[in-house]
Design a protein around this motif. Sequence first.
Motif, PDB file in Angstrom:
ATOM      1  N   ASP A   4      90.393 -46.770 110.668  1.00  0.00           N
ATOM      2  CA  ASP A   4      89.854 -47.194 109.869  1.00  0.00           C
ATOM      3  C   ASP A   4      88.752 -47.008 111.571  1.00  0.00           C
ATOM      4  N   GLY A   5      88.517 -45.423 111.682  1.00  0.00           N
ATOM      5  CA  GLY A   5      87.794 -45.318 112.473  1.00  0.00           C
ATOM      6  C   GLY A   5      87.239 -45.664 114.466  1.00  0.00           C
ATOM      7  N   TYR A   6      88.877 -46.109 114.568  1.00  0.00           N
ATOM      8  CA  TYR A   6      88.560 -47.589 115.477  1.00  0.00           C
ATOM      9  C   TYR A   6      89.594 -47.113 116.500  1.00  0.00           C
ATOM     10  N   LEU A   7      89.655 -47.080 117.732  1.00  0.00           N
ATOM     11  CA  LEU A   7      90.576 -46.837 118.486  1.00  0.00           C
ATOM     12  C   LEU A   7      91.136 -48.342 118.963  1.00  0.00           C
ATOM     13  N   HIS A   8      91.992 -49.038 119.466  1.00  0.00           N
ATOM     14  CA  HIS A   8      92.525 -49.364 120.585  1.00  0.00           C
ATOM     15  C   HIS A   8      93.857 -49.535 121.559  1.00  0.00           C
ATOM     16  N   PRO A   9      93.607 -50.466 122.657  1.00  0.00           N
ATOM     17  CA  PRO A   9      94.476 -48.864 123.570  1.00  0.00           C
ATOM     18  C   PRO A   9      96.085 -50.459 123.558  1.00  0.00           C
ATOM     19  N   GLY A  10      96.419 -51.423 122.234  1.00  0.00           N
ATOM     20  CA  GLY A  10      97.111 -52.247 122.084  1.00  0.00           C
ATOM     21  C   GLY A  10      98.093 -53.446 123.207  1.00  0.00           C
ATOM     22  N   GLU A  11      98.571 -54.179 122.226  1.00  0.00           N
ATOM     23  CA  GLU A  11      98.681 -55.601 123.457  1.00  0.00           C
ATOM     24  C   GLU A  11     100.099 -54.998 124.178  1.00  0.00           C
ATOM     25  N   GLN A  12     100.536 -54.137 124.820  1.00  0.00           N
ATOM     26  CA  GLN A  12     101.571 -54.375 125.122  1.00  0.00           C
ATOM     27  C   GLN A  12     100.930 -54.374 126.857  1.00  0.00           C
ATOM     28  N   PRO A  13     102.096 -54.891 127.975  1.00  0.00           N
ATOM     29  CA  PRO A  13     101.595 -55.171 128.422  1.00  0.00           C
ATOM     30  C   PRO A  13     101.406 -53.942 129.328  1.00  0.00           C
ATOM     31  N   GLY A  14     100.767 -53.575 130.562  1.00  0.00           N
ATOM     32  CA  GLY A  14     100.838 -52.695 131.229  1.00  0.00           C
ATOM     33  C   GLY A  14      99.578 -51.508 130.338  1.00  0.00           C
ATOM     34  N   LEU A  15      99.541 -50.525 130.297  1.00  0.00           N
ATOM     35  CA  LEU A  15      99.059 -49.024 129.633  1.00  0.00           C
ATOM     36  C   LEU A  15      99.548 -48.934 128.694  1.00  0.00           C
ATOM     37  N   GLY A  16     100.508 -48.703 128.319  1.00  0.00           N
ATOM     38  CA  GLY A  16     101.342 -49.152 126.631  1.00  0.00           C
ATOM     39  C   GLY A  16     101.922 -47.909 126.718  1.00  0.00           C
ATOM     40  N   VAL A  17     102.187 -47.406 127.525  1.00  0.00           N
ATOM     41  CA  VAL A  17     102.538 -45.965 127.626  1.00  0.00           C
ATOM     42  C   VAL A  17     104.104 -45.774 128.069  1.00  0.00           C
ATOM     43  N   ASP A  18     105.054 -45.169 127.781  1.00  0.00           N
ATOM     44  CA  ASP A  18     106.048 -44.508 127.671  1.00  0.00           C
ATOM     45  C   ASP A  18     106.599 -43.267 128.206  1.00  0.00           C
ATOM     46  N   LEU A  19     107.130 -43.141 128.640  1.00  0.00           N
ATOM     47  CA  LEU A  19     107.843 -41.472 129.386  1.00  0.00           C
ATOM     48  C   LEU A  19     109.258 -41.160 129.012  1.00  0.00           C
ATOM     49  N   ASP A  20     109.638 -40.625 128.055  1.00  0.00           N
ATOM     50  CA  ASP A  20     110.807 -40.382 127.512  1.00  0.00           C
ATOM     51  C   ASP A  20     111.397 -39.002 128.198  1.00  0.00           C
ATOM     52  N   GLU A  21     112.080 -39.263 129.870  1.00  0.00           N
ATOM     53  CA  GLU A  21     112.070 -38.186 130.921  1.00  0.00           C
ATOM     54  C   GLU A  21     113.312 -37.861 130.593  1.00  0.00           C
ATOM     55  N   ASP A  22     114.446 -38.287 129.428  1.00  0.00           N
ATOM     56  CA  ASP A  22     114.875 -36.793 128.934  1.00  0.00           C
ATOM     57  C   ASP A  22     114.442 -36.302 128.483  1.00  0.00           C
ATOM     58  N   ALA A  23     113.642 -36.579 127.119  1.00  0.00           N
ATOM     59  CA  ALA A  23     112.394 -35.343 126.200  1.00  0.00           C
ATOM     60  C   ALA A  23     111.898 -34.952 126.964  1.00  0.00           C
ATOM     61  N   ALA A  24     110.966 -35.104 127.820  1.00  0.00           N
ATOM     62  CA  ALA A  24     109.712 -34.627 128.607  1.00  0.00           C
ATOM     63  C   ALA A  24     111.149 -33.008 129.398  1.00  0.00           C
ATOM     64  N   LEU A  43      91.081 -46.162 126.849  1.00  0.00           N
ATOM     65  CA  LEU A  43      91.066 -46.899 126.004  1.00  0.00           C
ATOM     66  C   LEU A  43      91.200 -48.912 126.805  1.00  0.00           C
ATOM     67  N   HIS A  44      91.534 -48.679 127.162  1.00  0.00           N
ATOM     68  CA  HIS A  44      91.784 -49.878 128.651  1.00  0.00           C
ATOM     69  C   HIS A  44      90.045 -50.129 128.704  1.00  0.00           C
ATOM     70  N   LEU A  45      89.228 -49.452 129.411  1.00  0.00           N
ATOM     71  CA  LEU A  45      88.614 -49.349 130.036  1.00  0.00           C
ATOM     72  C   LEU A  45      87.665 -49.255 129.270  1.00  0.00           C
ATOM     73  N   ASP A  95     102.001 -59.675 132.738  1.00  0.00           N
ATOM     74  CA  ASP A  95     102.763 -59.388 131.328  1.00  0.00           C
ATOM     75  C   ASP A  95     101.313 -59.138 130.514  1.00  0.00           C
ATOM     76  N   MET A  96     100.527 -58.216 131.073  1.00  0.00           N
ATOM     77  CA  MET A  96      99.195 -58.402 130.101  1.00  0.00           C
ATOM     78  C   MET A  96      99.107 -56.721 129.887  1.00  0.00           C
ATOM     79  N   PRO A  97      98.373 -56.956 128.288  1.00  0.00           N
ATOM     80  CA  PRO A  97      97.568 -55.866 129.030  1.00  0.00           C
ATOM     81  C   PRO A  97      97.076 -55.553 129.726  1.00  0.00           C
TER      82      PRO A  97
END
Length: 410
Positions: free
Chosen positions: A367-387, A334-336, A102-104
């Motif tokens: 403001d010129g900076y990236l951040h991976p966010g605080e969602q657990p895991g990588l923080g990316v979800d795949l919409d398989e129907d859209a794919a 980004l996490h790395l 339960d961590m980014p």
Amino acid sequence: MKIVATDVVLTSPGRNFVTLKITTADGLTGLGDATLNGRELAVASYLTEHVVPLLIGRDARNIEDTWQFLYRSAYWRRGPVTMSAIAAVDMALWDIKAKAADMPLYQLLGGASRTGLTAYGHASGRDTEELFDSIRHHLELGFRAIRVQTAVPGIGTLYGVPTQPAVPGGRADDYEPAQRGPLPAEEDWDTRAYLRHLPTIFEAVRAEFGPELPLLHDGHHRMTPIEAAKLGKSLEPYDLFWLEDCTPAENQEALRLVRRHTTTPLAIGEVFNTVWDYQSLISEQLIDYVRSSVTHAGGITALRKLLDFAAQYQIKSGIHGPTDISPVGMAAALHLDLAIHNFGIQEYMPHSALTSEVFRQSFTFEDGYLHPGEQPGLGVDLDEDAAAKFPYERAYLPYNRLNDGTVHDW
């Protein structure tokens, strides 16, 4: 946390992506990016036919053991296809482990070493006026560093310079050089014309935008060692942040020659796949930035070790991040980036709206900076129907020929 299912998803929302989805008996899922631009089906087949059968029943928590098993058990090691497949598995397992905690992901890598990640944008132009407009556009977007690519008189089509800018006064967003069709596009190249023209462009950019703006340039492997040395020296008055891929660095000896002749910082390695590609370059301090992507260099596990090795020699990260790295691979980078000490800069091209429909991402650019966010895991979800709405389309990256017809590095 036994692995019970795997899926290899091909989708093409404007460009092709290969994504691995791993599911555990606990119901957790993890995503990994396996995209290899122009050779996507090779990695998809490698995963489907050779890797997926080895994953079912394995403990998803044993990331290091799984990495070593996939690398060593095949006997045939290294190479972009193998390492992209291993990277996809590695990313997906780190995604699962971080979700289980339960961590980014960056928290499992040691926590944040900084509050945000400096990114550079891609500016280009078919003439100086268009280039200046593109730089201004990227500065308005918030970028604090700019890669400069320019057309060259006498060269018809050039890497990094779209023929038709897609944004007002600037270059195409989500520029895709790989073109749909049965054969790769042929482009032209003239090294002498390039070496004459490029310093005049940087002189003009510095005169217009001042000395403080970090400027980068990608030579894209096209020069011999002595030509690269000549270019690096001619660009010294314009204080580049880096000169990227100035010569094909598979010949590591070549960088010794370049280094002797110029103090322009050197970034190398977007086509490299393992630490062995860098061994002399790092230990002899022949480069300043490591350019490999998480997607093509064996995943988070392998690139973390490579960057730790580089840190011993005060060499920093400059992880490859164009839009043929999917949002999954970008998030992993980004996490790395956030966790390591020797972060340098992150390449960033915003993905298209279509890509963002397929890959829902939590990372941000502000403001010129990236951040991976605080969602657990990588923080990316795949919409398989859209794919599924965007089937794979065959595409090839271009190649170059010299004026006499000789095939040259693109």
